[in-house]
Design an enzyme around this catalytic site. Structure first.
Site, PDB file in Angstrom:
ATOM      1  N   ALA A  70     -15.693  24.966  10.188  1.00 57.35           N
ATOM      2  CA  ALA A  70     -15.380  24.297   8.935  1.00 57.35           C
ATOM      3  C   ALA A  70     -16.100  25.037   7.818  1.00 57.35           C
ATOM      4  CB  ALA A  70     -15.853  22.856   9.004  1.00 57.35           C
ATOM      5  N   GLY A 105     -15.388  24.253  14.100  1.00 53.96           N
ATOM      6  CA  GLY A 105     -13.982  23.966  13.838  1.00 53.96           C
ATOM      7  C   GLY A 105     -13.067  25.081  14.329  1.00 53.96           C
ATOM      8  N   GLU A 146     -12.474  24.290  17.771  1.00 53.13           N
ATOM      9  CA  GLU A 146     -11.660  23.073  17.839  1.00 53.13           C
ATOM     10  C   GLU A 146     -10.180  23.384  17.587  1.00 53.13           C
ATOM     11  OE1 GLU A 146     -14.431  21.068  15.178  1.00 53.13           O
ATOM     12  OE2 GLU A 146     -14.652  19.485  16.667  1.00 53.13           O
ATOM     13  N   GLU A 160     -22.488  23.035  15.883  1.00 57.98           N
ATOM     14  CA  GLU A 160     -22.675  22.033  14.828  1.00 57.98           C
ATOM     15  C   GLU A 160     -24.072  21.431  14.804  1.00 57.98           C
ATOM     16  OE1 GLU A 160     -19.931  22.461  16.524  1.00 57.98           O
ATOM     17  OE2 GLU A 160     -18.160  22.055  15.309  1.00 57.98           O
TER      18      GLU A 160
HETATM   19  N1  3HC Z   1     -18.743  28.030   6.038  1.00 55.03           N
HETATM   20  C1  3HC Z   1     -18.923  28.663   4.869  1.00 55.03           C
HETATM   21  N2  3HC Z   1     -19.506  29.876   4.752  1.00 55.03           N
HETATM   22  C2  3HC Z   1     -19.916  30.455   5.880  1.00 55.03           C
HETATM   23  C3  3HC Z   1     -19.764  29.856   7.147  1.00 55.03           C
HETATM   24  C4  3HC Z   1     -19.144  28.588   7.198  1.00 55.03           C
HETATM   25  N3  3HC Z   1     -18.931  27.936   8.369  1.00 55.03           N
HETATM   26  N4  3HC Z   1     -20.280  30.677   8.087  1.00 55.03           N
HETATM   27  C5  3HC Z   1     -20.735  31.765   7.431  1.00 55.03           C
HETATM   28  N5  3HC Z   1     -20.513  31.620   6.101  1.00 55.03           N
HETATM   29  C6  3HC Z   1     -20.827  32.595   5.038  1.00 55.03           C
HETATM   30  C7  3HC Z   1     -22.323  32.876   4.948  1.00 55.03           C
HETATM   31  O1  3HC Z   1     -22.969  31.934   4.132  1.00 55.03           O
HETATM   32  C8  3HC Z   1     -22.338  34.265   4.355  1.00 55.03           C
HETATM   33  O2  3HC Z   1     -22.106  34.135   2.971  1.00 55.03           O
HETATM   34  P1  3HC Z   1     -22.761  35.180   1.927  1.00 55.03           P
HETATM   35  O3  3HC Z   1     -22.172  36.506   2.293  1.00 55.03           O
HETATM   36  O4  3HC Z   1     -22.326  34.657   0.620  1.00 55.03           O
HETATM   37  O5  3HC Z   1     -24.236  35.111   2.158  1.00 55.03           O
HETATM   38  C9  3HC Z   1     -21.097  34.913   4.970  1.00 55.03           C
HETATM   39  O6  3HC Z   1     -20.272  33.839   5.425  1.00 55.03           O
HETATM   40  C10 3HC Z   1     -21.395  35.789   6.152  1.00 55.03           C
HETATM   41  O7  3HC Z   1     -22.180  35.070   7.088  1.00 55.03           O
HETATM   42  P2  3HC Z   1     -23.284  35.791   7.967  1.00 55.03           P
HETATM   43  O8  3HC Z   1     -24.166  36.603   7.086  1.00 55.03           O
HETATM   44  O9  3HC Z   1     -23.889  34.734   8.813  1.00 55.03           O
HETATM   45  O10 3HC Z   1     -22.363  36.783   8.818  1.00 55.03           O
HETATM   46  P3  3HC Z   1     -22.565  37.352  10.264  1.00 55.03           P
HETATM   47  O11 3HC Z   1     -21.475  38.322  10.467  1.00 55.03           O
HETATM   48  O12 3HC Z   1     -23.986  37.758  10.475  1.00 55.03           O
HETATM   49  O13 3HC Z   1     -22.332  36.093  11.242  1.00 55.03           O
HETATM   50  C11 3HC Z   1     -21.179  34.147  12.015  1.00 55.03           C
HETATM   51  C12 3HC Z   1     -21.057  35.528  11.341  1.00 55.03           C
HETATM   52  C13 3HC Z   1     -21.664  34.311  13.463  1.00 55.03           C
HETATM   53  C14 3HC Z   1     -19.834  33.501  12.007  1.00 55.03           C
HETATM   54  C15 3HC Z   1     -22.227  33.297  11.249  1.00 55.03           C
HETATM   55  O14 3HC Z   1     -21.892  33.322   9.880  1.00 55.03           O
HETATM   56  C16 3HC Z   1     -22.302  31.851  11.664  1.00 55.03           C
HETATM   57  O15 3HC Z   1     -22.887  31.538  12.676  1.00 55.03           O
HETATM   58  N6  3HC Z   1     -21.739  30.964  10.844  1.00 55.03           N
HETATM   59  C17 3HC Z   1     -21.859  29.527  11.035  1.00 55.03           C
HETATM   60  C18 3HC Z   1     -20.939  29.026  12.085  1.00 55.03           C
HETATM   61  C19 3HC Z   1     -21.017  27.535  12.172  1.00 55.03           C
HETATM   62  O16 3HC Z   1     -22.064  26.931  12.098  1.00 55.03           O
HETATM   63  N7  3HC Z   1     -19.861  26.905  12.361  1.00 55.03           N
HETATM   64  C20 3HC Z   1     -19.772  25.501  12.469  1.00 55.03           C
HETATM   65  C21 3HC Z   1     -19.535  24.929  11.137  1.00 55.03           C
HETATM   66  S1  3HC Z   1     -19.509  23.168  11.149  1.00 55.03           S
HETATM   67  C22 3HC Z   1     -17.984  22.764  11.745  1.00 55.03           C
HETATM   68  O17 3HC Z   1     -17.206  23.611  12.077  1.00 55.03           O
HETATM   69  C23 3HC Z   1     -17.713  21.302  11.793  1.00 55.03           C
HETATM   70  C24 3HC Z   1     -16.464  20.982  12.512  1.00 55.03           C
HETATM   71  O18 3HC Z   1     -16.761  20.572  13.816  1.00 55.03           O
HETATM   72  C25 3HC Z   1     -15.708  19.901  11.834  1.00 55.03           C
END
Ligand code: 3HC
Ligand code: NAI
Length: 685
Positions: free
Chosen positions: A61, A100, A103, A123
């Site tokens: 998400a 997500g 998912e 999450e």
């Molecule tokens: N939403 C919005 N922005 C995100 C994001 C997300 N889920 N994940 C990463 N970003 C952004 C970062 O803030 C960063 O922004 P910036 O360049 O402005 O600083 C950019 O994307 C790149 O991120 P990374 O520097 O972390 O890039 P990497 O290539 O090192 O890593 C990744 C990529 C492994 C995908 C890592 O970004 C990551 O782990 N992201 C989070 C994943 C996550 O937590 N997903 C779950 C979200 S909650 C959800 O999905 C709820 C659902 O169940 C309803």
């Protein structure tokens, strides 16, 4: 355009292009919804492949939208829409399918992935549970045991594990798009598997939930989300699909608005922002293809190990041949222990060790890009080392010191080209701890500073810029933590009570057991140096313990006693007597956990406010990262300053004034008082 739809014969290829990580923004959700509608209506389409542009499949998400009211189409509805599509969807995964993203993939009838893909539900790391059916569909696919592990730890699995557990249907070697289209087309000839929402969950016995709850609770250390996530998986095994989905959604929405989730989001963005400080925008770092470490002791070996992990060839310089052997042996131990813990294979360990040259010969450093000094904490020894480096290294090689307390400007006073010199303060053990304080001097060139940040990125560290002062950011605050812990002892608390209270706050260890682990002698050495500078460091009881050579676990006792071969701290009569003697003049009072926590943490906030005002730290978030990644401050509290903001500066000022009136803390800084008055959380004049 976030979505492109192309026809590849009877297969429709749906490509998401939503940089940087294809997060499921409202616009993308709408586009995917519209795609599902139009492709269902297209008689020429037999199957759909969902693939992503860029570095990753959908990373989840869009976390940026979490602070705003949810907008339709909601993710659970979108996943259900894809699942109910009349044409079967295949998710083609590269990079990561997270949250997500997974998912959505679980809504698809099939999942294929490249060998290097990773797949997970992280999450809980954001203080929430999956909110679009992750806890309900995943146990239907892989069983409750693996599902429980994945959602409570947030740790992704590799494509190989995902394949072996049935989470994905095939690993595609070679071109993913072609492989996924071929897979989707071949699947049309077979009967379709049931959508996950229509499958049952394999049963587990009740004892599983009991033991897993205990494990998860003890790992969570105050964090709410992991246990709530486990509750969702359990619900999925005990209730029907719709009830479990409603339960998960309710839990997700409750947690999304919680202070813990806000804190963890704050840390998530702070960590990413730290890698790109705005003041270095446009400054090119030097290229780093080789590194050297001077000194192969505790820190030098750890630094060399982390450099090797990043793939850099390393030259390790020691003062004589026996010391070279000891340094290499320290490195061997680090790699062997990584093998024992299953972190790396024996082949990788051998490869890492073979990339290190141990030597006493400084002339081997003539072509090295970055040199990091980690010799004894003695300004004369360090100066001598930098004299040699200055003579042999290229004028554009970055020369760094890992000093903890010395003034880097004094260390570099006589070197040639001082603009290439910088402090790179690693934390022990350097191959494990994520924090890297980057300490420029007045003469450090921007390109050298940028190289420090680039190196941090290469080493997967969290870099924080720190100004020069005694202890930089982290150890300066640590000094206050320790002084407060001793003040508490003088005022009637026991070492056990202080440690227990700080653990209950979420720290992995209390201040006394931590000192026993690290050794009391290092701080005693710093106090001696401080006294030589005319300062009067406050550690009356620690001084007495050091005089008795009670240096901690390594000497069989420190703040606590230790039985041989046992790291369990036991109350010490000797220490109790010393405390009683030192506390004779101090009024005694009863302490509860909240009182102890305030007496330790609020003075840390006070010191941090001074650090910010002096611009030793540039941002409050930097202090948060230092405390979390250098000292184990609970991540779910968002770090020291995020905690302070949530607690309220006016309340902190009032409490500090009370403590100061009792002689138990320094009075609140002027700046903190002004923040309290203005109601603004801004720590600069
Ligand atoms: N939403 C919005 N922005 C995100 C994001 C997300 N889920 N994940 C990463 N970003 C952004 C970062 O803030 C960063 O922004 P910036 O360049 O402005 O600083 C950019 O994307 C790149 O991120 P990374 O520097 O972390 O890039 P990497 O290539 O090192 O890593 C990744 C990529 C492994 C995908 C890592 O970004 C990551 O782990 N992201 C989070 C994943 C996550 O937590 N997903 C779950 C979200 S909650 C959800 O999905 C709820 C659902 O169940 C309803
Ligand atoms: P250590 O005593 O374990 O290792 C120092 C090493 O330097 C020894 O192996 C010694 O042989 C070598 N050495 C001494 N003089 C040398 C010379 N002239 N040329 C080459 N090698 C030489 O010390 P430790 O703990 O590794 O500390 C090193 C530095 O790192 C110090 O500046 C210390 O303040 C800093 N530091 C230490 C931390 C810790 O927790 N131990 C944390 C962060 C920084």
């Amino acid at each position: 355009m976030t979505l492109i739809i192309e026809r590849k014969g009877d297969v429709a290829l749906v490509t998401i292009d939503n940089p940087p990580v294809n997060a499921l923004s409202q616009a993308l959700r709408q586009d995917l919804w519209d795609a599902a509608e139009s492709l269902d209506a297209d008689p020429l389409v037999g199957a759909v492949v969902l693939i992503c542009e860029g570095r990753t499949f959908i990373a989840g998400a869009d976390v940026i939208e979490f602070g705003k009211p949810p907008m339709p189409p909601h993710l659970p509805d979108l996943v259900a829409r894809i699942e109910m599509a009349t044409k079967p969807w295949t998710a083609a995964i590269h990079g990561s399918a997270l949250g997500g993203g997974l998912e959505v993939a679980l809504g698809c009838r099939f999942r294929v992935a490249v060998p290097k893909a990773s797949i997970g539900l992280p999450e809980v790391r954001l203080g929430i549970v999956p909110g679009a059916g992750g806890t309900v569909r995943l146990p239907r696919l892989v069983g409750p045991v693996l599902a429980a592990e994945m959602v409570t730890t947030g740790t992704p699995v590799t494509a190989q594990k995902a394949r072996s557990q049935g989470l994905i249907d095939a690993i595609i070697e070679g071109d993913l798009e072609k492989g996924a289209i071929d897979f989707a087309r071949a699947a049309l000839d077979q009967s379709l598997p049931l959508p996950l929402s229509q499958r049952g969950v394999p049963p587990v016995d009740a004892a599983f939930w009991e033991t897993t709850s205990k494990t998860v609770a003890s790992r969570a250390k105050g964090e709410d989300a992991p246990l709530r996530a486990l509750g969702c998986v359990r619900k999925a095994t005990e209730a029907d699909f719709e009830t479990a989905m409603a339960f998960e959604r309710q839990t997700f929405l409750e947690l999304r608005g919680s202070p813990q989730a806000a804190a963890l989001r704050h840390v998530f963005f702070a960590e990413r922002a730290a890698l790109r400080p705005p003041e270095l925008a446009g400054v090119e770092p030097r290229s780093i293809r080789s590194a050297a470490v001077i000194g192969g002791g505790t820190m030098g070996a750890g630094i060399a190990a982390t450099l090797r992990e990043a793939g850099l060839p390393v030259t390790l310089v020691e003062r004589d041949e026996p010391a070279v052997d000891r340094g290499l042996s320290n490195l061997r131990s680090i790699f062997e222990s990584a093998v024992k813990r299953g972190k790396i294979s024996p082949e990788t360990a051998a490869e890492r060790l073979s990339g290190i040259v141990g030597t006493t010969d400084y002339s081997l450093l003539a072509r090295i890009d970055v040199v990091i000094e980690a010799v004894f904490e003695d300004v004369d020894v360090k100066r001598e080392v930098f004299g040699k480096l200055s003579a042999v290294c290229r004028p554009d090689a970055v020369l760094a010191t890992n000093t903890s307390y010395l003034d880097p400007q004094q260390i570099a006073a006589h070197i040639k080209c001082p603009e290439r010199f910088i402090g790179l303060h690693f934390f022990s053990p350097a191959h494990v701890m994520k924090l890297l304080e980057i300490v420029p001097t007045a003469k450090t060139a921007p390109a050298t500073l940028a190289t420090g940040f680039a190196l941090a990125r290469m080493l997967s560290k969290i870099p924080v810029r720190a100004g020069i002062c005694d202890g930089f950011i982290g150890n300066r605050i640590l000094k206050v933590t320790r002084a407060q812990a001793e003040r508490l002892l003088l005022a009637g608390a026991t070492p056990q009570a202080v440690d227990q209270a700080m653990r209950s706050f979420g720290l992995p260890m209390g201040p006394f057991e931590a000192q026993d682990l690290g050794g009391l002698d290092i701080a005693a050495f710093q106090r001696k140096a401080a006294r030589a500078r005319g300062e009067t460091p406050f550690a009356p009881i620690a001084e007495r313990l050091c005089a008795l050579e009670r240096f901690g676990q390594k000497s069989g006792g420190g703040w606590f006693d230790y039985a041989k071969g046992d790291r369990t701290p036991k109350q010490s009569e000797v220490v109790a007597d010393i405390i009683a003697g030192e506390a004779r003049e101090t009024p005694q009072r009863a302490w509860d956990q909240a009182g102890i926590i305030d007496c330790v943490v609020l003075p840390m906030v006070n010191e941090a406010s001074k650090i910010l005002n002096e611009k030793v730290a540039l941002r409050a978030e930097d202090i948060d990262l230092v405390e979390i990644h250098g000292y184990g401050f609970p991540r779910w509290r968002g770090g020291l300053m995020h905690y302070a903001e949530g607690r309220g500066i006016a309340d902190i000022v009032a409490s500090l004034e009370e403590l100061a009136a009792e002689g138990l803390a320094e009075p609140p800084s002027d700046l903190l008082c002004r923040c309290a008055k203005s109601g603004q959380f801004v720590f600069t004049d």
